[in-house]
Write a protein that holds these residues in place. Structure first.
Motif, PDB file in Angstrom:
ATOM      1  N   ILE A 245      56.465  53.096  35.201  1.00  0.00           N
ATOM      2  CA  ILE A 245      55.406  53.460  36.143  1.00  0.00           C
ATOM      3  C   ILE A 245      55.043  52.270  37.035  1.00  0.00           C
ATOM      4  O   ILE A 245      54.791  52.429  38.233  1.00  0.00           O
ATOM      5  CB  ILE A 245      54.164  53.976  35.392  1.00  0.00           C
ATOM      6  CG1 ILE A 245      54.486  55.323  34.716  1.00  0.00           C
ATOM      7  CG2 ILE A 245      52.974  54.133  36.326  1.00  0.00           C
ATOM      8  CD1 ILE A 245      53.341  55.878  33.896  1.00  0.00           C
ATOM      9  N   SER A 246      55.020  51.081  36.444  1.00  0.00           N
ATOM     10  CA  SER A 246      54.715  49.895  37.248  1.00  0.00           C
ATOM     11  C   SER A 246      55.766  49.661  38.325  1.00  0.00           C
ATOM     12  O   SER A 246      55.492  48.992  39.328  1.00  0.00           O
ATOM     13  CB  SER A 246      54.609  48.666  36.351  1.00  0.00           C
ATOM     14  OG  SER A 246      55.856  48.362  35.739  1.00  0.00           O
ATOM     15  N   GLU A 247      56.947  50.229  38.138  1.00  0.00           N
ATOM     16  CA  GLU A 247      58.011  50.101  39.145  1.00  0.00           C
ATOM     17  C   GLU A 247      57.619  50.778  40.454  1.00  0.00           C
ATOM     18  O   GLU A 247      58.160  50.438  41.517  1.00  0.00           O
ATOM     19  CB  GLU A 247      59.305  50.725  38.598  1.00  0.00           C
ATOM     20  CG  GLU A 247      60.525  50.536  39.468  1.00  0.00           C
ATOM     21  CD  GLU A 247      60.945  49.076  39.564  1.00  0.00           C
ATOM     22  OE1 GLU A 247      61.322  48.647  40.665  1.00  0.00           O
ATOM     23  OE2 GLU A 247      60.890  48.384  38.532  1.00  0.00           O
ATOM     24  N   LEU A 248      56.698  51.732  40.398  1.00  0.00           N
ATOM     25  CA  LEU A 248      56.262  52.406  41.622  1.00  0.00           C
ATOM     26  C   LEU A 248      55.536  51.458  42.565  1.00  0.00           C
ATOM     27  O   LEU A 248      55.475  51.704  43.769  1.00  0.00           O
ATOM     28  CB  LEU A 248      55.352  53.593  41.270  1.00  0.00           C
ATOM     29  CG  LEU A 248      55.991  54.713  40.439  1.00  0.00           C
ATOM     30  CD1 LEU A 248      54.966  55.777  40.106  1.00  0.00           C
ATOM     31  CD2 LEU A 248      57.168  55.326  41.183  1.00  0.00           C
ATOM     32  N   ILE A 249      54.965  50.384  42.018  1.00  0.00           N
ATOM     33  CA  ILE A 249      54.333  49.370  42.863  1.00  0.00           C
ATOM     34  C   ILE A 249      55.410  48.379  43.267  1.00  0.00           C
ATOM     35  O   ILE A 249      55.930  47.657  42.414  1.00  0.00           O
ATOM     36  CB  ILE A 249      53.196  48.645  42.124  1.00  0.00           C
ATOM     37  CG1 ILE A 249      52.144  49.653  41.647  1.00  0.00           C
ATOM     38  CG2 ILE A 249      52.551  47.603  43.027  1.00  0.00           C
ATOM     39  CD1 ILE A 249      51.046  49.040  40.818  1.00  0.00           C
ATOM     40  N   PRO A 250      55.797  48.329  44.516  1.00  0.00           N
ATOM     41  CA  PRO A 250      56.938  47.495  44.909  1.00  0.00           C
ATOM     42  C   PRO A 250      56.638  46.014  44.804  1.00  0.00           C
ATOM     43  O   PRO A 250      55.486  45.582  44.833  1.00  0.00           O
ATOM     44  CB  PRO A 250      57.182  47.906  46.372  1.00  0.00           C
ATOM     45  CG  PRO A 250      55.859  48.411  46.840  1.00  0.00           C
ATOM     46  CD  PRO A 250      55.195  49.024  45.651  1.00  0.00           C
ATOM     47  N   PHE A 251      57.704  45.244  44.654  1.00  0.00           N
ATOM     48  CA  PHE A 251      57.682  43.795  44.754  1.00  0.00           C
ATOM     49  C   PHE A 251      57.088  43.115  43.525  1.00  0.00           C
ATOM     50  O   PHE A 251      57.668  42.171  42.998  1.00  0.00           O
ATOM     51  CB  PHE A 251      56.931  43.362  46.029  1.00  0.00           C
ATOM     52  CG  PHE A 251      57.128  41.917  46.394  1.00  0.00           C
ATOM     53  CD1 PHE A 251      58.385  41.434  46.679  1.00  0.00           C
ATOM     54  CD2 PHE A 251      56.062  41.048  46.453  1.00  0.00           C
ATOM     55  CE1 PHE A 251      58.582  40.102  47.004  1.00  0.00           C
ATOM     56  CE2 PHE A 251      56.246  39.713  46.782  1.00  0.00           C
ATOM     57  CZ  PHE A 251      57.514  39.247  47.056  1.00  0.00           C
ATOM     58  N   ILE A 252      55.948  43.552  43.052  1.00  0.00           N
ATOM     59  CA  ILE A 252      55.288  42.858  41.940  1.00  0.00           C
ATOM     60  C   ILE A 252      55.046  43.780  40.749  1.00  0.00           C
ATOM     61  O   ILE A 252      54.697  43.302  39.668  1.00  0.00           O
ATOM     62  CB  ILE A 252      53.946  42.241  42.380  1.00  0.00           C
ATOM     63  CG1 ILE A 252      53.000  43.332  42.890  1.00  0.00           C
ATOM     64  CG2 ILE A 252      54.154  41.170  43.437  1.00  0.00           C
ATOM     65  CD1 ILE A 252      51.605  42.826  43.201  1.00  0.00           C
ATOM     66  N   GLY A 253      55.234  45.083  40.913  1.00  0.00           N
ATOM     67  CA  GLY A 253      54.864  46.023  39.861  1.00  0.00           C
ATOM     68  C   GLY A 253      55.654  45.828  38.584  1.00  0.00           C
ATOM     69  O   GLY A 253      55.079  45.779  37.481  1.00  0.00           O
ATOM     70  N   ALA A 254      56.984  45.724  38.696  1.00  0.00           N
ATOM     71  CA  ALA A 254      57.821  45.592  37.508  1.00  0.00           C
ATOM     72  C   ALA A 254      57.493  44.318  36.741  1.00  0.00           C
ATOM     73  O   ALA A 254      57.443  44.310  35.508  1.00  0.00           O
ATOM     74  CB  ALA A 254      59.297  45.610  37.904  1.00  0.00           C
TER      75      ALA A 254
END
Length: 364
Positions: A245-254
């Motif tokens: 789910i954090s992958e949905l936030i680009p650049f820093i989410g993962a």
């Protein structure tokens, strides 16, 4: 003449900053005032963007668009029901167990830090972990309290959440059917040399961006779940979903998702936390270097610094929703200005339906 031109340039750049800051402030105020309807419309638009791909697939099989939209929505709702019956109860159960076990993990981590500090003192090493331990425990306890209160709030507003889901699905249905008409009416308010590239850039950045981010997040969940299970990491499915789910936030989410999961696992077992972090980072590198370039390409064309700034501005304006749409909005603005500068308007493509008309016919 030179003085006049330089004065105009100075005024332009001097006033652009305050004007941009004023507009950002106004957007934040407007979003806070109309937060609920804007969120519903935004989520419905994103859902319509994603579902437009399978709708196009069914249309190629000579099925009317209305029938294709109905089929795709029914299949989507069926998948959501299946996930709600099978996957969601497991995730909720693991979340409750995690919240219950975190106090024990905090106690164990406190003991481990004390042992490490005692080991350092025996060897006369200047190591004092008491401040760090207190800060970590206070921060995590604060997070647990927020999660617990949030869970109670979600449980208390379940009926409202179901109503919002129904509104999103219904609105997405009408967007898939009539979204091109609404968009065409809005585009007609703009000059053709702006409206056409804006439409093309919007479709390219939003449709492809969200579909790619969804697939990349799904890749992380599918690959990390069995890896965490083999490693005997606690709450393997829940932690894999958090990272996905954090992958949905680009650049820093993962990175944020992996960091959070690593900290939680290290509370129980430090070495296991290191292994979880290494496995997650390896899969992240595979995703970033092999899958992401094929799915995303360079269609946004934004400098990483501007991506980070756009995410911060989006979060300041609209919170989590702002972080999700900040990058595609920034990419749409950049793509539109680039097309205007190079005088390349492109072909008109509706964000929701397939356009078979020429740009002149649709715009004029």
């Amino acid at each position: 003449m030179r003085r006049s031109a330089s004065l105009q340039t100075l005024l332009f750049y001097g006033l652009s900053g305050p004007i941009i800051a004023l507009n950002v402030g106004l957007l934040s105020i407007l979003f806070n005032y109309f937060k609920h309807p804007i969120t519903i419309v935004s989520v419905a638009a994103i859902l319509a963007f994603l579902l437009n791909y399978p709708v196009k697939f069914f249309e190629r099989a000579r099925i009317t668009r209305t029938q294709a939209v109905i089929i795709v929505l029914l299949v989507t709702l069926t998948l959501f029901v299946i996930l709600g019956v099978t996957l969601v109860p497991i995730v909720i159960d693991q979340t409750i167990q995690l919240l219950n076990k975190i106090p024990d993990w905090l106690t164990a981590s406190q003991t481990n830090l004390e042992q490490l500090e005692a080991f350092a003192q025996k060897r006369r090493l200047p190591l004092d972990l008491r401040v760090l331990s207190n800060q970590i425990n206070a921060s995590i306890q604060n997070i647990v309290q927020q999660l617990a209160s949030g869970a109670v709030g979600v449980a208390g507003t379940l009926l409202s959440g179901l109503l919002n889901i129904v509104l999103v699905v219904v609105l997405a249905f009408y967007m898939l059917l009539y979204g091109d008409r609404v968009w065409l009416g809005l585009i007609n308010l703009l000059p053709s040399h702006i409206g056409v590239p804006l439409t093309v850039s919007l479709q390219l950045n939003f449709q492809r961006f969200f579909l790619s981010q969804l697939l990349l997040g799904l890749f992380m969940v599918v690959t990390l779940t069995p890896i965490f299970i083999v490693m005997k990491a606690p709450f393997a499915l829940l932690f894999a979903i958090v990272i996905g789910i954090s992958e949905l936030i680009p650049f820093i989410g993962a990175t944020l998702g992996i960091g959070l999961v690593t900290i939680l696992v290290m509370l129980q077992n430090g070495w296991l936390g290191v292994q979880v972090a290494i496995a997650a980072m390896i899969m992240q590198q595979i995703k970033d270097n092999l899958l992401a370039p094929k799915l995303l390409g360079d269609f946004i064309g934004l400098n990483p610094i501007w991506i980070f700034i756009s995410i911060l501005i989006g979060f300041e304006i609209a919170g989590l929703l702002g972080t999700l749409v900040a990058v595609p909005i920034a990419g749409t603005i950049k793509g539109t200005f680039d097309a205007i500068k190079t005088n390349k308007g492109g072909n008109f493509v509706s964000p929701f339906t397939i356009s078979h008309d020429s740009p002149e016919d649709r715009i004029n």
